[in-house]
Design an enzyme around this catalytic site. Structure first.
Site, PDB file in Angstrom:
ATOM      1  N   PHE A 184       0.802  -1.224   0.000  1.00 45.96           N
ATOM      2  CA  PHE A 184       0.000   0.000   0.000  1.00 45.96           C
ATOM      3  C   PHE A 184       0.834   1.273   0.000  1.00 45.96           C
ATOM      4  CE2 PHE A 184       0.816  -0.193   4.548  1.00 45.96           C
ATOM      5  CZ  PHE A 184       0.775   1.129   4.968  1.00 45.96           C
ATOM      6  N   LYS A 185       2.087   1.188   0.417  1.00 46.04           N
ATOM      7  CA  LYS A 185       2.905   2.392   0.529  1.00 46.04           C
ATOM      8  C   LYS A 185       3.455   2.872  -0.808  1.00 46.04           C
ATOM      9  CE  LYS A 185       3.936   1.269   5.299  1.00 46.04           C
ATOM     10  NZ  LYS A 185       4.916   0.961   6.346  1.00 46.04           N
ATOM     11  N   ASP A 186       3.202   2.113  -1.876  1.00 47.52           N
ATOM     12  CA  ASP A 186       3.709   2.493  -3.191  1.00 47.52           C
ATOM     13  C   ASP A 186       3.205   3.859  -3.632  1.00 47.52           C
ATOM     14  OD1 ASP A 186       5.338   0.286  -3.783  1.00 47.52           O
ATOM     15  OD2 ASP A 186       3.629  -0.911  -4.432  1.00 47.52           O
TER      16      ASP A 186
END
Length: 446
Positions: A106-108
């Protein structure tokens, strides 16, 4: 727009300074002076909009005062070259699959957006000095930031991670890249890595020697774009009457470590995003859960768990949540606690409960949870009320934790080609103690 420090002792900063500096001079986290409400017309139209268009509207409300609209649109569209679908797991429970970016985590989005925004400001300033990004990771942040910044001109990234406490695949994603990415293998836990980063920002000699910033969720440009996911998830539900009736607002559950992800969701809620309430799901690192029960915040050394990316004993973004709901200190601690608990509930699960949840979900639905998503799924199962619809964040592809998932479920999780490619690289890392003097000495030589 100006940004103030949660500690209230630093001068206000514009977005450029908040992004480039990362942390305020008084060690506080930057907060926007104003959180703009999005108009009703936007929410009416949102179910028919593409992810990129939704995100651009949200980004304009966050950053439109400081970045010209054409450049901001380019930033958003370059960042979001993938979809994040919601998937029905069982009746009234949906998974928001946040693992469709370059590193399947999700941190992309936040990492790539920040890289492009930082590059935008560097060009605006006409800088020739290298910007050095320090990032502490308990797993997924390091890989997302490393890949988001890989090859970006004028920026070098140092990823600090706890030795032996991230999954092998996670480690491959930031130790095999080379170029402008340096992996620092710290003999300690995540909190030690985070302490080294924060100490570096406060060290006058280091800051004179090199320009430093952070790509952890302490940086406003890293955590705020994660709000895009939640607006899009709500839009997907609303777009299908089978999922959500016009009078129903979803419950969103976020597996939480450093609390940047749920903090972004809470900012989205402040902008008018129609969500009924939130659940912060913790592993055995139950500091926030205990705060919700008692009103007292008592950080502790982090514990190593199956859900390693959530192994945080002193979550940085707790300060932002307190600031948000205390109205920048106007309310008492008791009033603030009441406001927070009226909107957010908590859950905490040990490793055995995580394993049990993964097995039960797979047997009943065929859906493969990773250890982090399992915390979110179980919290919804236990806390959803009749008539409610819940969305939990599946924050990373289960193959990133293949050894654990295979062992728990008795299966052979297929490794996506993108992950397999990382595993073929040669590990390159710099061993480091948790003593700041050693880390400082290393950076002074760079």
């Amino acid at each position: 727009m100006l940004y103030y420090s949660t500690n209230g002792k630093a001068e206000k900063a514009d977005l450029q300074k908040a992004v480039v500096k990362g942390l305020a001079e008084d060690r506080g986290l930057y907060m926007p002076e104003v959180i703009h409400q999005l108009p009703k017309a936007f929410f009416d139209e949102m179910p028919r909009m593409k992810f990129q268009d939704i995100a651009f509207n949200v980004a304009s409300a966050f950053f439109g005062d400081d970045v010209d609209q054409d450049s901001l649109q380019d930033l958003v569209y370059d960042t979001l070259q993938f979809e994040c679908p919601i998937v029905k797991v069982k009746e009234n429970i949906y998974s928001l699959e946040l693992f469709h970016g370059p590193t399947l985590a999700f941190k992309d989005v936040g990492a790539r957006f920040m890289a492009r925004l930082l590059q935008y400001f560097i060009k605006q300033q006409g800088r020739h000095e290298q910007v050095n990004v320090l990032v502490a990771t308990s797993g997924d942040t390091g890989s997302a930031v490393a890949n988001g910044f890989l090859g970006v001109e004028g920026i070098h990234v140092y990823v600090l991670y706890p030795k032996g406490k991230v999954s092998p695949i996670q480690e491959c994603q930031f130790t095999t890249l080379g170029k402008n990415i340096t992996a620092i293998e710290v003999d300690g836990v995540f909190d030690d890595c985070q302490a080294l980063v924060k100490s570096a920002f406060m060290d006058a000699e280091l800051n004179k020697h090199m320009m430093l910033t952070s790509a952890n969720s302490i940086n406003v440009a890293r955590f705020l774009p994660q709000a895009f996911y939640y607006f899009n998830a709500v839009a997907q539900l609303a777009a299908n009457p089978q999922h959500l009736t016009p009078n129903t607002q979803p419950v969103i559950c976020v597996p939480s470590g450093n609390f940047g992800n749920i903090c972004a969701a809470l900012f989205g809620h402040q902008m008018g995003m129609p969500v009924k309430r939130f659940i912060a799901a913790n592993n055995a690192n139950d500091i926030f859960y205990n705060y919700l029960q008692t009103g007292h915040y008592d950080p502790k050394p982090s514990k190593q768990t199956l859900a390693n990316a959530m192994d945080v004993g002193d979550p940085s973004n707790f300060a932002r949540i307190i600031n948000l709901y205390s109205k920048n200190g106007e309310l008492t601690a008791e009033e603030t606690h009441q406001r927070i608990t009226s909107l957010i509930s908590g859950a905490t699960y040990n490793d055995e409960q995580i394993k049990e949840t993964m097995r039960k979900c797979y047997q009943e639905t065929g859906y493969i949870l990773d250890p982090h998503g399992a915390c979110g799924y179980r919290a919804l199962e236990e806390q959803l009320k009749p008539g409610e619809v819940g969305i939990f964040c599946e924050t990373a592809h289960p193959a990133k934790f293949k050894e654990k998932v295979d062992d728990i479920l008795g299966i052979d999780v297929e490794i996506p080609a993108r992950l397999a490619a990382f595993m073929k690289g040669q590990k390159q890392s710099v061993p480091m103690t948790k003593d700041f003097a050693d880390f400082k000495a290393y950076l002074l030589k760079q």
